[in-house]
Design a protein around this motif. Structure first.
Motif, short mmCIF file in Angstrom:
data_model
loop_
_atom_site.label_atom_id
_atom_site.label_comp_id
_atom_site.label_asym_id
_atom_site.label_seq_id
_atom_site.Cartn_x
_atom_site.Cartn_y
_atom_site.Cartn_z
N PHE A 209 0.83 -1.21 0.00
CA PHE A 209 0.00 0.00 0.00
C PHE A 209 0.86 1.25 0.00
O PHE A 209 1.88 1.31 0.68
N VAL A 210 0.45 2.23 -0.80
CA VAL A 210 1.09 3.55 -0.83
C VAL A 210 0.03 4.58 -0.47
O VAL A 210 -1.04 4.62 -1.09
N ASN A 211 0.31 5.40 0.55
CA ASN A 211 -0.62 6.42 0.98
C ASN A 211 -1.02 7.32 -0.20
O ASN A 211 -0.21 7.60 -1.07
N LEU A 212 -2.27 7.74 -0.22
CA LEU A 212 -2.78 8.51 -1.36
C LEU A 212 -2.00 9.79 -1.59
O LEU A 212 -1.73 10.18 -2.73
N ASN A 213 -1.63 10.50 -0.52
CA ASN A 213 -0.82 11.70 -0.68
C ASN A 213 0.59 11.36 -1.17
O ASN A 213 1.21 12.12 -1.91
N LYS A 214 1.09 10.20 -0.75
CA LYS A 214 2.44 9.77 -1.15
C LYS A 214 2.51 9.49 -2.65
O LYS A 214 3.54 9.71 -3.28
N GLY A 275 -4.29 8.21 7.22
CA GLY A 275 -4.15 9.23 6.17
C GLY A 275 -3.38 10.42 6.69
O GLY A 275 -3.31 10.66 7.89
N GLU A 276 -2.80 11.17 5.79
CA GLU A 276 -2.04 12.36 6.17
C GLU A 276 -2.80 13.60 5.76
O GLU A 276 -3.49 13.62 4.75
N ILE A 277 -2.68 14.66 6.56
CA ILE A 277 -3.31 15.94 6.25
C ILE A 277 -2.22 16.94 5.91
O ILE A 277 -1.30 17.15 6.69
N ILE A 278 -2.30 17.53 4.73
CA ILE A 278 -1.31 18.51 4.32
C ILE A 278 -1.75 19.88 4.82
O ILE A 278 -2.84 20.33 4.52
#
Length: 440
Positions: A209-214, A275-278
């Motif tokens: 899996f690759v994070n969507l932001n990544k 998930g990450e928040i930018i």
């Protein structure tokens, strides 16, 4: 004094003796999964309850030690599938105290560890995720242009959706979306790399899996001119069918299937990891937002043009769900500086299309359609300083009395673009000089 029956007394004593054991072994380790990426590895511990844990690292040899309190397991860790180049094995070690389950991850080399717990999300229960990174992960960087290299390749980032803990949609016969889209993505990659003046970069090349932001970050680090995300559609009923191409919408999708896909993307993040928040902490936030909007508008316009070309080609090899590009708010499309499209190759929830998506010939036809649409756009709109721009540019021989302004007016291009294409440091020309005239 109250007299207690000897039998009842014995039962009470046994219950009291069992309490510490029950308390210490409340959580059960039910499974371990290892997902290997090129520069990192994810280890997932499946648990019956939310974990309480601590961890530390050791050297000589390199190890990560994870202590799960009030936990136990009956699984044989020696039988875990492991294709990681970073993790040697996962094993149980002597616990520091009764009731603690000590797990040791033996490492090939030192790695940065990030641990976090995830609550149940179908089809998984409670999980403890261990992300191990041995270096700067992601795709290889695009080659830097040196003085001897006049032009660069057009870079296309290809994103195979889902992966690892996130299977994506599952067809009626049990086909995993993550598997078929990776197969199609690799076919697109091969076709892009076989096209002169073009190069492909994969956001993932295996089952991880690759994070969507990544995914957008990998494309940006590779200086991609386009991001193409490959998926297989699904819906709550088996009737819908056909391929579609999606572009970014700044508002929520206005179709039922679009809303379903947006929800599925959120589910994907929960399956794959936090998930990450930018966040933008720039003091000049209003200027930054204005520039961001301008960049986004340009990217969205290009994305829509490419989506139309790809959709037109898909219509020649498979049934279409919609004959115009659709719009939804997908995270993988939100990179403001990179034109991005999402290709739904068909409905995996439809019995017929599930079968088609597993067939090599159909996968190749889909890959051909995506490749042709992408190539057609860049042949007609090659980015500056690329080999495709050079190959499509016009050559001009300077005649007596001609100046840069005269030549620029003749070909309807700017003086600056001619100077840039020919690396001119002044406006002086000589008779007989050959100039490359870029496209207008």
């Amino acid at each position: 004094m109250i007299r207690i029956d000897p039998i009842i007394k014995s039962v009470l004593i046994l219950l009291l003796l069992c309490v510490p054991i029950i308390a210490h072994s409340a959580n059960k380790l039910e499974g371990v999964r290892i997902w290997a990426a090129p520069e990192s590895t994810r280890v997932v511990f499946d648990l019956s309850e939310a974990p309480k844990y601590t961890h530390f690292t050791l050297t000589s040899p390199y190890r990560l030690v994870v202590d799960l309190s009030s936990s136990a397991t009956k699984i044989d860790l020696s039988k875990i599938e492991n294709n990681s180049k970073l993790v040697k094995k996962v094993r149980i070690s002597q616990p520091p105290s009764k009731g603690t389950l000590r797990l040791v991850i033996d490492l090939v080399k030192p790695a940065k560890a990030n641990l976090f717990a995830l609550s149940p999300t179908a089809p998984y229960g409670n999980r403890l995720v261990v992300d191990l990174d041995s270096g700067a992960g992601g795709a290889k960087q695009a080659p830097k242009v040196t003085p001897s290299e006049e032009m660069r390749d057009v870079i296309v980032a290809i994103d195979a959706g889902h992966g690892g803990d996130d299977p994506g949609s599952i067809g009626p016969s049990g086909t995993y979306e993550k598997k078929v889209v990776l197969q199609i993505a690799k076919k697109v990659e091969a076709k892009i790399n076989a096209t002169p003046g073009m190069k492909a970069v994969m956001t993932r090349s295996g089952d991880y899996f690759v994070n969507l932001n990544k995914r957008s970050e990998i494309a940006r680090n590779s200086k991609a001119d386009l991001l193409v995300s490959i998926h297989a559609d699904a819906f709550t009923s088996p009737q819908p069918q056909g391929a579609s191409v999606w572009v970014l919408s700044m508002r929520r999708a206005n179709s039922e299937i679009g809303r379903w896909l947006e929800q599925k993307e959120k589910h994907s993040e929960l399956l794959g990891g936090a998930g990450e928040i930018i966040q933008n902490t720039d003091n000049e936030q209003y200027l930054a937002m204005t520039l961001l909007d301008m960049s986004m508008d340009r990217s969205m316009a290009i994305s829509h043009n490419i989506a139309g070309d790809v959709l037109s080609n898909l219509g020649r090899v498979t049934k279409l769900h919609k004959h115009q590009p659709e719009a939804a708010s997908f995270a993988v499309l939100k990179s403001p500086d990179i034109p991005s499209i999402l290709v739904e190759t068909g409905f995996i929830s439809n019995h017929k299309e599930e079968r088609l998506l597993t067939q090599r010939e159909h996968q190749n036809n889909i890959a051909n359609a995506v490749h042709k649409g992408v190539v057609r756009y860049f042949e007609n709109n090659p980015p500056a300083n690329t080999l495709m721009a050079k190959n499509s540019a016009t050559s001009h021989k300077v005649a007596k009395g001609e100046s840069l302004s005269v030549i620029a007016h003749r070909y309807q291009v700017s003086i600056a673009s001619i100077k840039k294409a020919n690396k001119l440091t002044s406006n002086t020309l000589r008779i007989g000089q050959k100039l490359v005239i870029p496209r207008a």
